[in-house]
Design a protein around this motif. Structure first.
Motif, PDB file in Angstrom:
ATOM      1  N   VAL A   1      -6.445  -5.585  -5.493  1.00  0.00           N
ATOM      2  CA  VAL A   1      -7.178  -4.371  -5.874  1.00  0.00           C
ATOM      3  C   VAL A   1      -7.516  -3.507  -4.662  1.00  0.00           C
ATOM      4  O   VAL A   1      -8.324  -2.587  -4.760  1.00  0.00           O
ATOM      5  CB  VAL A   1      -8.462  -4.723  -6.666  1.00  0.00           C
ATOM      6  CG1 VAL A   1      -8.106  -5.375  -7.990  1.00  0.00           C
ATOM      7  CG2 VAL A   1      -9.393  -5.594  -5.857  1.00  0.00           C
ATOM      8  N   THR A   2      -6.878  -3.784  -3.527  1.00  0.00           N
ATOM      9  CA  THR A   2      -7.129  -3.003  -2.323  1.00  0.00           C
ATOM     10  C   THR A   2      -6.549  -1.595  -2.493  1.00  0.00           C
ATOM     11  O   THR A   2      -5.354  -1.455  -2.772  1.00  0.00           O
ATOM     12  CB  THR A   2      -6.488  -3.677  -1.090  1.00  0.00           C
ATOM     13  OG1 THR A   2      -6.970  -5.015  -1.003  1.00  0.00           O
ATOM     14  CG2 THR A   2      -6.806  -2.918   0.178  1.00  0.00           C
ATOM     15  N   PRO A   3      -7.397  -0.556  -2.350  1.00  0.00           N
ATOM     16  CA  PRO A   3      -6.884   0.814  -2.496  1.00  0.00           C
ATOM     17  C   PRO A   3      -5.728   1.087  -1.527  1.00  0.00           C
ATOM     18  O   PRO A   3      -5.749   0.640  -0.384  1.00  0.00           O
ATOM     19  CB  PRO A   3      -8.094   1.689  -2.155  1.00  0.00           C
ATOM     20  CG  PRO A   3      -9.279   0.812  -2.390  1.00  0.00           C
ATOM     21  CD  PRO A   3      -8.828  -0.587  -2.054  1.00  0.00           C
ATOM     22  N   ASP A   4      -4.739   1.783  -2.001  1.00  0.00           N
ATOM     23  CA  ASP A   4      -3.568   2.195  -1.222  1.00  0.00           C
ATOM     24  C   ASP A   4      -2.700   1.038  -0.727  1.00  0.00           C
ATOM     25  O   ASP A   4      -1.848   1.236   0.124  1.00  0.00           O
ATOM     26  CB  ASP A   4      -3.971   3.077  -0.030  1.00  0.00           C
ATOM     27  CG  ASP A   4      -4.658   4.351  -0.463  1.00  0.00           C
ATOM     28  OD1 ASP A   4      -4.247   4.928  -1.493  1.00  0.00           O
ATOM     29  OD2 ASP A   4      -5.624   4.769   0.202  1.00  0.00           O
ATOM     30  N   CYS A   5      -2.920  -0.171  -1.244  1.00  0.00           N
ATOM     31  CA  CYS A   5      -2.084  -1.309  -0.858  1.00  0.00           C
ATOM     32  C   CYS A   5      -0.878  -1.372  -1.789  1.00  0.00           C
ATOM     33  O   CYS A   5      -1.007  -1.174  -3.000  1.00  0.00           O
ATOM     34  CB  CYS A   5      -2.885  -2.602  -0.940  1.00  0.00           C
ATOM     35  SG  CYS A   5      -1.876  -4.063  -0.564  1.00  0.00           S
ATOM     36  N   MET A   6       0.270  -1.680  -1.237  1.00  0.00           N
ATOM     37  CA  MET A   6       1.478  -1.819  -2.048  1.00  0.00           C
ATOM     38  C   MET A   6       1.320  -2.944  -3.071  1.00  0.00           C
ATOM     39  O   MET A   6       1.836  -2.865  -4.180  1.00  0.00           O
ATOM     40  CB  MET A   6       2.681  -2.091  -1.137  1.00  0.00           C
ATOM     41  CG  MET A   6       3.986  -2.053  -1.838  1.00  0.00           C
ATOM     42  SD  MET A   6       4.258  -0.400  -2.483  1.00  0.00           S
ATOM     43  CE  MET A   6       5.952  -0.516  -2.930  1.00  0.00           C
ATOM     44  N   GLY A   7       0.587  -3.999  -2.718  1.00  0.00           N
ATOM     45  CA  GLY A   7       0.355  -5.109  -3.639  1.00  0.00           C
ATOM     46  C   GLY A   7      -0.413  -4.684  -4.879  1.00  0.00           C
ATOM     47  O   GLY A   7      -0.223  -5.236  -5.959  1.00  0.00           O
ATOM     48  N   ALA A   8      -1.285  -3.670  -4.739  1.00  0.00           N
ATOM     49  CA  ALA A   8      -2.060  -3.176  -5.878  1.00  0.00           C
ATOM     50  C   ALA A   8      -1.178  -2.409  -6.860  1.00  0.00           C
ATOM     51  O   ALA A   8      -1.564  -2.203  -8.010  1.00  0.00           O
ATOM     52  CB  ALA A   8      -3.200  -2.289  -5.386  1.00  0.00           C
ATOM     53  N   LYS A   9       0.001  -2.011  -6.420  1.00  0.00           N
ATOM     54  CA  LYS A   9       0.926  -1.276  -7.284  1.00  0.00           C
ATOM     55  C   LYS A   9       1.872  -2.216  -8.031  1.00  0.00           C
ATOM     56  O   LYS A   9       2.615  -1.781  -8.893  1.00  0.00           O
ATOM     57  CB  LYS A   9       1.723  -0.283  -6.449  1.00  0.00           C
ATOM     58  CG  LYS A   9       0.824   0.767  -5.806  1.00  0.00           C
ATOM     59  CD  LYS A   9       1.574   1.657  -4.873  1.00  0.00           C
ATOM     60  CE  LYS A   9       0.558   2.614  -4.218  1.00  0.00           C
ATOM     61  NZ  LYS A   9       1.115   3.334  -3.117  1.00  0.00           N
ATOM     62  N   MET A  10       1.808  -3.491  -7.704  1.00  0.00           N
ATOM     63  CA  MET A  10       2.672  -4.483  -8.347  1.00  0.00           C
ATOM     64  C   MET A  10       2.042  -4.933  -9.664  1.00  0.00           C
ATOM     65  O   MET A  10       0.840  -4.783  -9.859  1.00  0.00           O
ATOM     66  CB  MET A  10       2.879  -5.668  -7.412  1.00  0.00           C
ATOM     67  CG  MET A  10       3.602  -5.288  -6.130  1.00  0.00           C
ATOM     68  SD  MET A  10       3.739  -6.644  -4.976  1.00  0.00           S
ATOM     69  CE  MET A  10       4.879  -7.691  -5.833  1.00  0.00           C
TER      70      MET A  10
ATOM     71  N   ASP B   1       5.117 -16.797 -12.699  1.00  0.00           N
ATOM     72  CA  ASP B   1       4.427 -15.665 -12.067  1.00  0.00           C
ATOM     73  C   ASP B   1       3.639 -16.141 -10.845  1.00  0.00           C
ATOM     74  O   ASP B   1       3.683 -15.517  -9.779  1.00  0.00           O
ATOM     75  CB  ASP B   1       3.471 -14.978 -13.046  1.00  0.00           C
ATOM     76  CG  ASP B   1       4.175 -14.067 -14.027  1.00  0.00           C
ATOM     77  OD1 ASP B   1       5.424 -14.077 -14.078  1.00  0.00           O
ATOM     78  OD2 ASP B   1       3.471 -13.348 -14.755  1.00  0.00           O
ATOM     79  N   VAL B   2       2.919 -17.241 -11.001  1.00  0.00           N
ATOM     80  CA  VAL B   2       2.122 -17.793  -9.902  1.00  0.00           C
ATOM     81  C   VAL B   2       3.038 -18.220  -8.762  1.00  0.00           C
ATOM     82  O   VAL B   2       2.801 -17.884  -7.598  1.00  0.00           O
ATOM     83  CB  VAL B   2       1.251 -18.972 -10.389  1.00  0.00           C
ATOM     84  CG1 VAL B   2       0.533 -19.644  -9.228  1.00  0.00           C
ATOM     85  CG2 VAL B   2       0.256 -18.495 -11.443  1.00  0.00           C
ATOM     86  N   HIS B   3       4.125 -18.920  -9.098  1.00  0.00           N
ATOM     87  CA  HIS B   3       5.078 -19.358  -8.074  1.00  0.00           C
ATOM     88  C   HIS B   3       5.703 -18.153  -7.356  1.00  0.00           C
ATOM     89  O   HIS B   3       5.834 -18.150  -6.136  1.00  0.00           O
ATOM     90  CB  HIS B   3       6.165 -20.227  -8.702  1.00  0.00           C
ATOM     91  CG  HIS B   3       7.230 -20.642  -7.740  1.00  0.00           C
ATOM     92  ND1 HIS B   3       7.024 -21.592  -6.769  1.00  0.00           N
ATOM     93  CD2 HIS B   3       8.502 -20.201  -7.576  1.00  0.00           C
ATOM     94  CE1 HIS B   3       8.118 -21.720  -6.049  1.00  0.00           C
ATOM     95  NE2 HIS B   3       9.038 -20.891  -6.521  1.00  0.00           N
ATOM     96  N   GLY B   4       6.073 -17.141  -8.131  1.00  0.00           N
ATOM     97  CA  GLY B   4       6.678 -15.943  -7.526  1.00  0.00           C
ATOM     98  C   GLY B   4       5.736 -15.259  -6.555  1.00  0.00           C
ATOM     99  O   GLY B   4       6.149 -14.823  -5.476  1.00  0.00           O
ATOM    100  N   TRP B   5       4.457 -15.161  -6.906  1.00  0.00           N
ATOM    101  CA  TRP B   5       3.484 -14.533  -6.006  1.00  0.00           C
ATOM    102  C   TRP B   5       3.323 -15.363  -4.736  1.00  0.00           C
ATOM    103  O   TRP B   5       3.228 -14.820  -3.634  1.00  0.00           O
ATOM    104  CB  TRP B   5       2.133 -14.372  -6.692  1.00  0.00           C
ATOM    105  CG  TRP B   5       1.103 -13.812  -5.765  1.00  0.00           C
ATOM    106  CD1 TRP B   5       0.206 -14.509  -5.006  1.00  0.00           C
ATOM    107  CD2 TRP B   5       0.883 -12.436  -5.456  1.00  0.00           C
ATOM    108  NE1 TRP B   5      -0.556 -13.659  -4.254  1.00  0.00           N
ATOM    109  CE2 TRP B   5      -0.160 -12.378  -4.515  1.00  0.00           C
ATOM    110  CE3 TRP B   5       1.465 -11.245  -5.888  1.00  0.00           C
ATOM    111  CZ2 TRP B   5      -0.631 -11.173  -3.999  1.00  0.00           C
ATOM    112  CZ3 TRP B   5       0.994 -10.053  -5.367  1.00  0.00           C
ATOM    113  CH2 TRP B   5      -0.044 -10.028  -4.442  1.00  0.00           C
TER     114      TRP B   5
END
Length: 82
Positions: A43-52, A62-66
């Motif tokens: 949930v970090t603003p402007d983080c690419m991870g938040a766009k996933m 899903d857990v393994h992939g992350w």
């Protein structure tokens, strides 16, 4: 269906976001002790991870992939032949 306790335990096992380094934030709701569609996401603003997409805590793939990371500096990557 996971219990809320199980979903929280899985969320604790998630690695940090590969882009910002912070742990994903879990979303665990439901009536009683049952977790309905438990998930987590950066949930970090402007983080690419938040766009996933969210990580579905009740879907092991899903857990393994992350939690899967590519080796740093291309280790394990076979260079193209020249």
């Amino acid at each position: 269906m996971l219990t809320k306790e199980q979903a929280h335990a899985i969320a604790q096992q998630l690695k940090e976001c590969p882009f910002c380094g912070l742990k994903p934030t879990p979303r665990i709701h439901g009536a009683g002790d049952k977790a309905v569609n438990p998930s987590a996401r950066c949930v970090t603003p402007d983080c690419m991870g938040a766009k996933m997409p969210s990580i579905n805590l009740d879907v092991p793939n899903d857990v393994h992939g992350w939690n899967t990371r590519t080796p740093p500096n291309g280790a394990g990557h076979r260079p193209e032949s020249q």
